[in-house]
Design a protein around this motif. Structure first.
Motif, PDB file in Angstrom:
ATOM      1  N   ARG A   1      44.388  42.478 -26.560  1.00  0.00           N
ATOM      2  CA  ARG A   1      44.839  43.503 -25.620  1.00  0.00           C
ATOM      3  C   ARG A   1      45.655  44.550 -26.361  1.00  0.00           C
ATOM      4  NH1 ARG A   1      44.883  41.203 -20.388  1.00  0.00           N
ATOM      5  NH2 ARG A   1      45.781  43.120 -19.540  1.00  0.00           N
ATOM      6  N   THR A   2      45.093  45.716 -26.593  1.00  0.00           N
ATOM      7  CA  THR A   2      45.800  46.792 -27.290  1.00  0.00           C
ATOM      8  C   THR A   2      46.266  47.876 -26.343  1.00  0.00           C
ATOM      9  OG1 THR A   2      43.726  47.955 -27.711  1.00  0.00           O
ATOM     10  CG2 THR A   2      44.490  46.407 -29.392  1.00  0.00           C
ATOM     11  N   GLY A   3      45.943  47.777 -25.052  1.00  0.00           N
ATOM     12  CA  GLY A   3      46.310  48.819 -24.103  1.00  0.00           C
ATOM     13  C   GLY A   3      47.731  48.636 -23.586  1.00  0.00           C
ATOM     14  N   LYS A   4      48.337  49.747 -23.236  1.00  0.00           N
ATOM     15  CA  LYS A   4      49.679  49.746 -22.661  1.00  0.00           C
ATOM     16  C   LYS A   4      49.561  49.775 -21.144  1.00  0.00           C
ATOM     17  CE  LYS A   4      53.617  52.876 -22.202  1.00  0.00           C
ATOM     18  NZ  LYS A   4      53.371  53.060 -20.771  1.00  0.00           N
ATOM     19  N   PRO A   5      50.198  48.868 -20.418  1.00  0.00           N
ATOM     20  CA  PRO A   5      50.134  48.918 -18.951  1.00  0.00           C
ATOM     21  C   PRO A   5      50.902  50.121 -18.414  1.00  0.00           C
ATOM     22  CG  PRO A   5      51.673  47.233 -19.653  1.00  0.00           C
ATOM     23  CD  PRO A   5      51.016  47.732 -20.893  1.00  0.00           C
ATOM     24  N   PHE A   6      50.563  50.551 -17.207  1.00  0.00           N
ATOM     25  CA  PHE A   6      51.295  51.631 -16.562  1.00  0.00           C
ATOM     26  C   PHE A   6      52.737  51.194 -16.303  1.00  0.00           C
ATOM     27  CE2 PHE A   6      47.204  53.436 -15.954  1.00  0.00           C
ATOM     28  CZ  PHE A   6      47.382  54.781 -15.628  1.00  0.00           C
ATOM     29  N   ASN A   7      53.669  52.085 -16.560  1.00  0.00           N
ATOM     30  CA  ASN A   7      55.070  51.798 -16.265  1.00  0.00           C
ATOM     31  C   ASN A   7      55.283  51.897 -14.758  1.00  0.00           C
ATOM     32  OD1 ASN A   7      55.372  51.757 -19.011  1.00  0.00           O
ATOM     33  ND2 ASN A   7      56.101  53.862 -19.115  1.00  0.00           N
ATOM     34  N   PRO A   8      55.743  50.853 -14.092  1.00  0.00           N
ATOM     35  CA  PRO A   8      55.908  50.925 -12.630  1.00  0.00           C
ATOM     36  C   PRO A   8      56.965  51.954 -12.227  1.00  0.00           C
ATOM     37  CG  PRO A   8      55.971  48.651 -13.412  1.00  0.00           C
ATOM     38  CD  PRO A   8      56.074  49.518 -14.609  1.00  0.00           C
ATOM     39  N   LEU A   9      56.718  52.650 -11.138  1.00  0.00           N
ATOM     40  CA  LEU A   9      57.717  53.532 -10.552  1.00  0.00           C
ATOM     41  C   LEU A   9      58.746  52.697  -9.798  1.00  0.00           C
ATOM     42  CD1 LEU A   9      55.315  56.274  -9.161  1.00  0.00           C
ATOM     43  CD2 LEU A   9      56.619  56.347 -11.287  1.00  0.00           C
ATOM     44  N   LEU A  10      59.928  53.233  -9.642  1.00  0.00           N
ATOM     45  CA  LEU A  10      60.972  52.514  -8.920  1.00  0.00           C
ATOM     46  C   LEU A  10      60.532  52.265  -7.477  1.00  0.00           C
ATOM     47  CD1 LEU A  10      63.841  51.380  -9.132  1.00  0.00           C
ATOM     48  CD2 LEU A  10      64.687  53.578  -8.320  1.00  0.00           C
ATOM     49  N   GLY A  11      60.539  51.010  -7.049  1.00  0.00           N
ATOM     50  CA  GLY A  11      60.089  50.650  -5.707  1.00  0.00           C
ATOM     51  C   GLY A  11      58.624  50.253  -5.644  1.00  0.00           C
ATOM     52  N   GLU A  12      57.889  50.386  -6.728  1.00  0.00           N
ATOM     53  CA  GLU A  12      56.473  49.995  -6.744  1.00  0.00           C
ATOM     54  C   GLU A  12      56.358  48.473  -6.613  1.00  0.00           C
ATOM     55  OE1 GLU A  12      52.678  50.350  -9.825  1.00  0.00           O
ATOM     56  OE2 GLU A  12      54.284  51.838  -9.888  1.00  0.00           O
ATOM     57  N   THR A  13      55.316  48.013  -5.942  1.00  0.00           N
ATOM     58  CA  THR A  13      55.105  46.579  -5.727  1.00  0.00           C
ATOM     59  C   THR A  13      53.682  46.199  -6.130  1.00  0.00           C
ATOM     60  OG1 THR A  13      54.383  46.919  -3.440  1.00  0.00           O
ATOM     61  CG2 THR A  13      56.731  46.523  -3.806  1.00  0.00           C
ATOM     62  N   TYR A  14      53.473  44.902  -6.252  1.00  0.00           N
ATOM     63  CA  TYR A  14      52.115  44.383  -6.427  1.00  0.00           C
ATOM     64  C   TYR A  14      52.023  43.004  -5.802  1.00  0.00           C
ATOM     65  CZ  TYR A  14      47.762  42.664  -8.268  1.00  0.00           C
ATOM     66  OH  TYR A  14      46.491  42.140  -8.362  1.00  0.00           O
ATOM     67  N   GLU A  15      51.097  42.874  -4.877  1.00  0.00           N
ATOM     68  CA  GLU A  15      50.845  41.602  -4.205  1.00  0.00           C
ATOM     69  C   GLU A  15      49.545  41.011  -4.721  1.00  0.00           C
ATOM     70  OE1 GLU A  15      48.789  40.068  -0.155  1.00  0.00           O
ATOM     71  OE2 GLU A  15      49.818  42.012  -0.100  1.00  0.00           O
ATOM     72  N   CYS A  16      49.562  39.726  -4.995  1.00  0.00           N
ATOM     73  CA  CYS A  16      48.337  39.023  -5.403  1.00  0.00           C
ATOM     74  C   CYS A  16      48.238  37.731  -4.589  1.00  0.00           C
ATOM     75  CB  CYS A  16      48.363  38.716  -6.902  1.00  0.00           C
ATOM     76  SG  CYS A  16      46.833  37.978  -7.528  1.00  0.00           S
ATOM     77  N   ASP A  17      47.282  37.687  -3.671  1.00  0.00           N
ATOM     78  CA  ASP A  17      47.114  36.516  -2.811  1.00  0.00           C
ATOM     79  C   ASP A  17      45.847  35.780  -3.214  1.00  0.00           C
ATOM     80  OD1 ASP A  17      46.940  34.633  -0.840  1.00  0.00           O
ATOM     81  OD2 ASP A  17      47.424  36.003   0.801  1.00  0.00           O
ATOM     82  N   ARG A  18      46.014  34.672  -3.944  1.00  0.00           N
ATOM     83  CA  ARG A  18      44.880  33.842  -4.367  1.00  0.00           C
ATOM     84  C   ARG A  18      44.969  32.470  -3.710  1.00  0.00           C
ATOM     85  NH1 ARG A  18      42.255  36.420  -8.661  1.00  0.00           N
ATOM     86  NH2 ARG A  18      40.624  34.937  -8.098  1.00  0.00           N
ATOM     87  N   THR A  19      45.459  32.432  -2.493  1.00  0.00           N
ATOM     88  CA  THR A  19      45.628  31.161  -1.792  1.00  0.00           C
ATOM     89  C   THR A  19      44.304  30.457  -1.572  1.00  0.00           C
ATOM     90  OG1 THR A  19      47.531  32.126  -0.645  1.00  0.00           O
ATOM     91  CG2 THR A  19      46.628  30.075   0.247  1.00  0.00           C
ATOM     92  N   ASP A  20      43.253  31.209  -1.256  1.00  0.00           N
ATOM     93  CA  ASP A  20      41.967  30.597  -0.933  1.00  0.00           C
ATOM     94  C   ASP A  20      41.309  29.940  -2.135  1.00  0.00           C
ATOM     95  OD1 ASP A  20      42.290  31.442   1.655  1.00  0.00           O
ATOM     96  OD2 ASP A  20      41.157  33.299   1.372  1.00  0.00           O
ATOM     97  N   ASP A  21      41.391  30.565  -3.320  1.00  0.00           N
ATOM     98  CA  ASP A  21      40.697  29.999  -4.478  1.00  0.00           C
ATOM     99  C   ASP A  21      41.625  29.280  -5.458  1.00  0.00           C
ATOM    100  OD1 ASP A  21      41.903  32.348  -5.125  1.00  0.00           O
ATOM    101  OD2 ASP A  21      40.224  33.227  -6.215  1.00  0.00           O
ATOM    102  N   TRP A  22      42.808  29.805  -5.700  1.00  0.00           N
ATOM    103  CA  TRP A  22      43.693  29.186  -6.681  1.00  0.00           C
ATOM    104  C   TRP A  22      44.931  28.549  -6.054  1.00  0.00           C
ATOM    105  CZ3 TRP A  22      43.572  33.361 -11.125  1.00  0.00           C
ATOM    106  CH2 TRP A  22      42.328  33.308 -11.734  1.00  0.00           C
ATOM    107  N   GLY A  23      45.138  28.770  -4.767  1.00  0.00           N
ATOM    108  CA  GLY A  23      46.217  28.075  -4.065  1.00  0.00           C
ATOM    109  C   GLY A  23      47.588  28.685  -4.232  1.00  0.00           C
ATOM    110  N   TRP A  24      47.712  29.933  -4.671  1.00  0.00           N
ATOM    111  CA  TRP A  24      49.020  30.546  -4.791  1.00  0.00           C
ATOM    112  C   TRP A  24      48.962  32.025  -4.411  1.00  0.00           C
ATOM    113  CZ3 TRP A  24      48.996  34.683  -8.080  1.00  0.00           C
ATOM    114  CH2 TRP A  24      48.073  34.688  -9.127  1.00  0.00           C
ATOM    115  N   ARG A  25      50.134  32.573  -4.132  1.00  0.00           N
ATOM    116  CA  ARG A  25      50.266  33.995  -3.875  1.00  0.00           C
ATOM    117  C   ARG A  25      51.561  34.482  -4.528  1.00  0.00           C
ATOM    118  NH1 ARG A  25      51.706  34.099   2.650  1.00  0.00           N
ATOM    119  NH2 ARG A  25      53.742  33.061   2.500  1.00  0.00           N
ATOM    120  N   SER A  26      51.590  35.752  -4.879  1.00  0.00           N
ATOM    121  CA  SER A  26      52.750  36.272  -5.597  1.00  0.00           C
ATOM    122  C   SER A  26      53.061  37.681  -5.147  1.00  0.00           C
ATOM    123  CB  SER A  26      52.494  36.262  -7.111  1.00  0.00           C
ATOM    124  OG  SER A  26      51.520  37.240  -7.450  1.00  0.00           O
ATOM    125  N   LEU A  27      54.291  38.094  -5.415  1.00  0.00           N
ATOM    126  CA  LEU A  27      54.721  39.465  -5.172  1.00  0.00           C
ATOM    127  C   LEU A  27      55.643  39.884  -6.309  1.00  0.00           C
ATOM    128  CD1 LEU A  27      54.792  41.906  -3.163  1.00  0.00           C
ATOM    129  CD2 LEU A  27      57.011  41.012  -2.434  1.00  0.00           C
TER     130      LEU A  27
END
Length: 715
Positions: free
Chosen positions: A404-430
């Motif tokens: 991985r040589t790419g730089k991720p985007f720098n989050p803006l203040l207040g930016e969020t990310y939700e990942c709900d994998r409850t159905d396949d992997w059994g977890w969710r995150s924020l």
């Protein structure tokens, strides 16, 4: 206290204090005197890869000042040094004077040889001819050795037979045979001596010649490194000066130009105030195989990346145009690249050309790609066995950094990310960007069996040729059934080839994973990559111990492939006091804890991402309006609209700066932001303030009540 390790002037080493500048003063450094060269390093471990400076004593001037100080100068650079005592200083000065005299003698002897007049690179034909001659001499030595063994054995037999003879007439015949065999032995011995002399003479002659050639190459490399590092410092200073974060230097260094440079104030997430007009012309590589942008030259300037390729170097460098067109196929969530925009500006205003189409919040979520390890750990009744799986999970989060040589985007203040994998992997995150000063992101992940949370921030140190990324904060993991609560800190990430070459990443340092309920502990060691090491690259080893300190499991593997564990059956004998030998354990058969899921085919077109990473930016309904997947510049980049993405990125960052200027104009504190989905509390274990998930996000999602979310993506 004697710091020098020995008194041999040919190989003298130890700690000395070296003057750096008027701010830091004298700093402790590791010095090595070898073959007439005095070199220094920041630590002993750096001897394998990074020399901070070297002076050739043959043309150096050595001067003693007061009781403990002395100066070494070669004209080009000067070392102001201080020993721990007067006796220690005298040892160093004596060793330096002897090494200087020997270096001068060697130089004068070498100058008498016409073939060694100039320290230039030896011709390939000359090297091949010399090797052929040395091989021929070795064959002569081997032949002589065989003949000596043969005639020596024959002579020994004759002498033994002579001792058993009683008849004088027969003895006379045997004595004649002994004399003949002794003569043959003497002849072959003389031939052996002559062959050894010829080989020694040839080896010494060519050895001096090659030593001078190698010294020439070493000096050339050191000069190149100093030049590159100086340019990197100047470039970084100009950028910081343009941002108004750094004024002129406050002092002139008395040390060498290769003293290390650190940038502890680098803010990875913040949108810095726009700098005045500033143009940098860079000549960038255009044919880097395996790079995610074949023609972009991102390997030169995306210094904030925490990912990279393997330890390889690309010497195929040439200039590139400002804009290039290249086609890419859609794979998963990753995009078709059409055009490339201008070179990046300083600070966080880096062109999307050097990014990958996910944010840092999504990157943190990737840590749970191998969450099945935690599911296995939740089923363990033995706490030490559970800790073994937790250790493997912490290692697995680094697996994708090899490509991985790419730089991720720098989050803006207040930016969020939700990942709900409850159905396949059994977890969710924020995850939420909760702070600018210091820049920090909070993450919470939960399943039926466990929950994990952390507040991620970092510091960085720019060393000219590489960038150190030092994660801050503590990661927490708690198993709901057993109540076992684990904490750990991430290790240091090093991004190599910042200026020239192909970016690659290494992980190094120590990590302790502690169970606060049972007091079990796992100590992991990430070995730094070394060209001279015989160990496998990216090696990780560790020991799991119980509350009493008894070793229970041995862990080994690499952070890019797999990890195994073996139960300790017997502790083995402890090494004697002062011995460098390691404890040897008798273990059972190893058990596989984790193995890596490799990216799909065509990884060079998908930024080196795995299938899980490729899916993180897939559009999803009903998420918060501050979700990273709704960020317009990131979405435009994924759709291949590079120029538009660059324009929108600048507008979003300007909007964030405007909010900050408004707060300042109103007399409000700069940092007044309050996280929406996380609450700042005191960590009962570390007693430090951290952001903890307040549990309200998923309730708001059910009702689609997003009134608390800041408007950060509307331009």
């Amino acid at each position: 206290m004697a710091d020098a390790k020995n008194s041999n002037p040919d190989n003298f080493k130890g700690w000395l204090y070296k003057w750096t500048n008027y701010i830091k003063g004298y700093q402790r450094r590791w010095f090595v005197l070898s073959n007439g060269l005095l070199s220094y390093y920041r630590t002993q471990a750096e001897m394998a890869h990074t020399c901070r400076g070297t002076i050739n004593l043959a043309g150096a001037y050595i001067d003693t000042e007061d009781t403990c100080n002395f100066v070494i100068s070669s004209g080009a650079q000067t070392f102001h040094l201080k020993a721990s005592s007067e006796v220690e200083r005298q040892r160093w000065v004596t060793a330096l004077e002897l090494a200087k005299a020997k270096a001068i003698r060697m130089m004068e002897a070498a100058s008498d040889d016409e073939d060694e007049a100039a320290p230039t690179e030896p011709d390939k034909n000359d090297i091949q001819n010399t090797l052929r001659m040395l091989s021929s001499k070795l064959e002569d030595l081997t032949t002589c050795n065989d003949l000596i063994a043969k005639h020596g054995a024959a002579l020994q037999r004759s002498l033994s037979e002579l001792e058993l003879i009683q008849d004088p007439a027969e003895a006379s015949t045997k004595i004649k045979a002994v004399n003949e065999r002794a003569t043959l032995f003497r002849i072959t011995s003389n031939a052996m001596i002559n062959a050894c002399a010829d080989y020694l003479d040839l080896a010494q002659t060519q050895g001096r010649k090659w030593q001078r050639a190698l010294q020439y190459e070493r000096e050339q490399r050191l000069r190149l490194e100093e030049t590159v590092e100086t340019l990197a410092k100047q470039h970084n200073t100009l950028e910081r000066a343009c941002r108004g974060n750094l004024g002129p230097d406050k002092g002139k260094s008395k040390g060498s130009a290769t003293e290390e440079f650190s940038d502890d104030d680098n803010e990875f997430f913040d949108a810095i105030e726009e700098s005045p007009s500033f143009t940098t012309t860079v000549q960038i590589p255009t044919h880097i195989k395996g790079h995610r942008r074949t023609d972009s030259g991102a390997s030169i300037t995306s210094i904030a990346s925490s990912e990279g390729a393997g330890p390889k170097y690309d010497e195929d460098l040439s200039s590139s145009d400002d804009e290039m067109s290249t086609g890419r196929q859609n794979q998963g969530s990753v995009i078709t690249i059409k055009t490339q925009g201008p070179l990046p500006r300083s600070g966080s205003e880096v062109s999307v050309n050097f990014n990958e189409p996910i944010s840092m919040l999504q990157r943190l979520t990737e840590d749970f790609e191998y969450s099945d390890i935690l599911d296995k750990a939740a089923q363990c009744d033995d706490s030490c066995e559970q800790l073994v799986y937790v250790a493997a999970f912490t290692v697995s989060s680094y697996a994708n950094t090899t490509h991985r040589t790419g730089k991720p985007f720098n989050p803006l203040l207040g930016e969020t990310y939700e990942c709900d994998r409850t159905d396949d992997w059994g977890w969710r995150s924020l995850a939420e960007q909760v702070s600018h000063h210091p820049p920090a992101a909070a993450l919470h992940c939960e399943s039926k069996e466990w929950e994990c949370w952390q507040e991620f921030t970092m510091t960085s140190k720019f060393r000219g040729k590489y960038l150190l990324i030092i994660p801050q904060g503590i990661a927490h993991l708690r198993f709901k059934k057993s109540g076992n609560h684990y904490t750990w800190r991430k290790v240091t990430t090093t991004v190599h080839n910042i200026i020239v070459g192909k970016l690659w990443v290494d992980q190094s340092g120590d990590m302790d994973i502690f169970n606060h309920k049972t007091k079990d502990n796992c100590h992991l060691k990430y070995a730094a990559y070394s060209y001279f090491s015989r160990d496998i690259p990216r090696k990780v080893t560790g020991i799991v111990t119980d509350a009493a300190g008894t070793a229970k499991y041995v862990i080994s593997g690499t952070w890019d492939k797999k990890m195994e564990a073996a139960k300790i059956l017997h502790g083995g004998e402890r090494p004697s006091s002062g011995s460098k030998e390691k404890q040897v354990y008798q273990t059972g058969p190893p058990r596989l804890l984790w193995h890596r899921n490799y990216p799909p085919p065509g990884t060079d077109l998908t930024y080196g991402m795995t299938e899980m990473a490729c899916s993180l930016n897939e559009p999803e309904e009903d998420v918060a309006p501050s979700d990273s997947r709704l960020r317009p510049d990131q979405r435009l980049m994924e759709e291949g609209l590079w120029n538009e993405a660059n324009q929108v990125k600048v507008q979003l960052e300007e909007k964030q700066r405007a909010r900050r200027r408004k707060r300042e104009s109103e007399g409000k504190p700069v940092e007044t932001h309050k996280a929406v989905w996380f609450e700042k509390k005191q960590d009962p274990l570390t007693k430090s303030l951290i952001h903890v998930f307040n549990g309200q996000y998923f309730e708001a999602k059910k009702t689609q009540d997003w009134g608390k979310c800041p408007d950060i993506f509307t331009i």
